[in-house]
Design an enzyme around this catalytic site. Sequence first.
Site, PDB file in Angstrom:
ATOM      1  N   ASP A 101       0.836  -1.208   0.000  1.00 42.47           N
ATOM      2  CA  ASP A 101       0.000   0.000   0.000  1.00 42.47           C
ATOM      3  C   ASP A 101       0.865   1.249   0.000  1.00 42.47           C
ATOM      4  O   ASP A 101       1.994   1.230   0.483  1.00 42.47           O
ATOM      5  CB  ASP A 101      -0.824   0.057   1.303  1.00 42.47           C
ATOM      6  CG  ASP A 101      -2.036  -0.833   1.240  1.00 42.47           C
ATOM      7  OD1 ASP A 101      -2.303  -1.403   0.177  1.00 42.47           O
ATOM      8  OD2 ASP A 101      -2.707  -0.947   2.279  1.00 42.47           O
ATOM      9  N   LYS A 121      -1.564   0.863  -8.048  1.00 44.67           N
ATOM     10  CA  LYS A 121      -1.343   0.899  -9.497  1.00 44.67           C
ATOM     11  C   LYS A 121      -1.777  -0.373 -10.212  1.00 44.67           C
ATOM     12  O   LYS A 121      -1.533  -0.537 -11.406  1.00 44.67           O
ATOM     13  CB  LYS A 121       0.147   1.170  -9.773  1.00 44.67           C
ATOM     14  CG  LYS A 121       0.542   2.603  -9.409  1.00 44.67           C
ATOM     15  CD  LYS A 121       1.972   2.902  -9.767  1.00 44.67           C
ATOM     16  CE  LYS A 121       2.331   4.336  -9.357  1.00 44.67           C
ATOM     17  NZ  LYS A 121       3.779   4.499  -9.196  1.00 44.67           N
ATOM     18  N   MET A 162      -9.851   8.374  11.786  1.00 54.88           N
ATOM     19  CA  MET A 162     -10.312   9.047  10.567  1.00 54.88           C
ATOM     20  C   MET A 162     -11.481   9.979  10.893  1.00 54.88           C
ATOM     21  O   MET A 162     -12.485   9.998  10.185  1.00 54.88           O
ATOM     22  CB  MET A 162     -10.744   8.002   9.516  1.00 54.88           C
ATOM     23  CG  MET A 162      -9.610   7.029   9.170  1.00 54.88           C
ATOM     24  SD  MET A 162     -10.129   5.662   8.081  1.00 54.88           S
ATOM     25  CE  MET A 162     -10.999   4.584   9.246  1.00 54.88           C
TER      26      MET A 162
END
Lengths: 219, 219
Positions: B16, B38, B153
Site C-alpha cells: 500500500d 497501481k 479518521m
Amino acid sequence: MRGRRLLAEADVVIADRLGPRDLLAELPPHVEVIDAAKIPYGRFMAQEAINNALIEHAVQGKSVVRLKGGDPYVFGRGMEELQALAEAGIPCTVVPGISSSISVPGAAGIPVTHRGVAHEFTVVSGHVAPDDERSLVDWPSLAKLTGTLVVLMGVDKIGKIAETLVAHGKSPDTPVALVQEGTTAAQRRVDATLATVAETVVAQEVRPPPSSSSARSSP
Amino acid sequence: MRGRRLLAEADVVIADRLGPRDLLAELPPHVEVIDAAKIPYGRFMAQEAINNALIEHAVQGKSVVRLKGGDPYVFGRGMEELQALAEAGIPCTVVPGISSSISVPGAAGIPVTHRGVAHEFTVVSGHVAPDDERSLVDWPSLAKLTGTLVVLMGVDKIGKIAETLVAHGKSPDTPVALVQEGTTAAQRRVDATLATVAETVVAQEVRPPPSSSSARSSP
C-alpha cells in the site's frame, strides 16, 4: 524495531516475567538486567518499588529500558510508571508494541471490525466482574453495542460476564471465541455462544496463562 | 520482526501507499514489488483487483507478502482479502502489527485505560457520520460508556460526532485530544473539549494525512 534498537543501547533493562524475554538473551554482557518480580519492596508496593528502581538508575545517568509484558496502556500500569518518572523530572519515551487486544483475535481469524458487520470494537478487562463495586464499566450500554467485544483476562469471570450481557439484551446465540495463549505455538481457539460459554470453558479446560493472574492484577 | 523476516523471504510484495515503505528499500533485487494503488482494475473494484493479484501470484507457487498500511483489521479490508484467499484455497498467515488505535494515543501521552479512570476503551471509525444510514454504531450507548473513545479518521466529521455524544449525555467539558500524524516526526497534539473540538479543528488547522481519504475509504 525501535524497541530492539533501544534495548541494544541500554545500560539497564527492567523486565517483566511476561515480557518478550528472548530479547534479553541478545543483549551485550555489560547490560544489567533486573527482573521486576524480584525487586525487593520492603515498605513499598511492588509497583512503587519498580518506579523507584527506574528512577534510581536513571538519576545515575544511565539509559534505562523498561521492558513490559502485555500492553502497558491496556489494563497495565504503564501510565503510573510514566507519571512517577515525570514527577522525578526524568524524560521518558514510550515505544508502543503490538497489543493482544487486536492481534490475538486477528491471529485467530477474527477481525475486530469488518465492513457491514462490526463498525466498532470495545476492549474491556474481565478481571473485575460486572457486579464488582470497583467496576467503572457500564455493562448495559456495552450490551447494546453491535461491534466486537474483546474481553481480556476474562476466563475466570466469563460466566458472569455472559450472563450480564444477555440480561441486558444481547442474544444468547451471540458467538463467542475463546482464544488461549494467542499468537504463541500453544494457541488454541474454542468456539461457543453467550449461552454456552461458561460450560464450554469448564468442559474444554480453557485456562489463563500460568503466571498472568499475579503479574497483571490491577483493577 | 516476523514481518520483516517474511518480507526477506518473499518472491512478490504487494504494498500500500500508506504502508511502511522504508522496508521495501531493504528487499533483495529479485523481489517483485507491486504498488497496490497501481494495479489495473478494469471491470473489477480496486479491492477485487488486489485480491486477484494476490491469488494470481500465489497459484504460480510464489511466496506473496501483502504489506498493508494501517491495521487491516481495524477499518481496513484485511478480512476481505483473507476470505478471497481462503475461497481460492490459498493458505495465508496473518502477522499482526502495531495498531494506531492504541499506539497513537500512547505516544501522545494518553493511556487508553488507567486504573480508577478508564476501565474500557472503544475504537470507532469517524469515516461514517453518526447520522449516516450505513452506520452500525449505537452512538447513544457509546455516549454512556465512561472509558476512552478512540475515533479514527475522524477529522472531517468530528463536529457531528461531538454533538451526538453531547446530545446523548456526555458532558460538553469532556476532554478531547486531537492527534495528527501520530508517531511520525510530524506528530502534533491539540487539546479541546467536546464543546470546542469542532472550532478547534478549524482554528488549529488539524488535517487528515495527505492520502488517507482515498486509501482507506471502506464504510
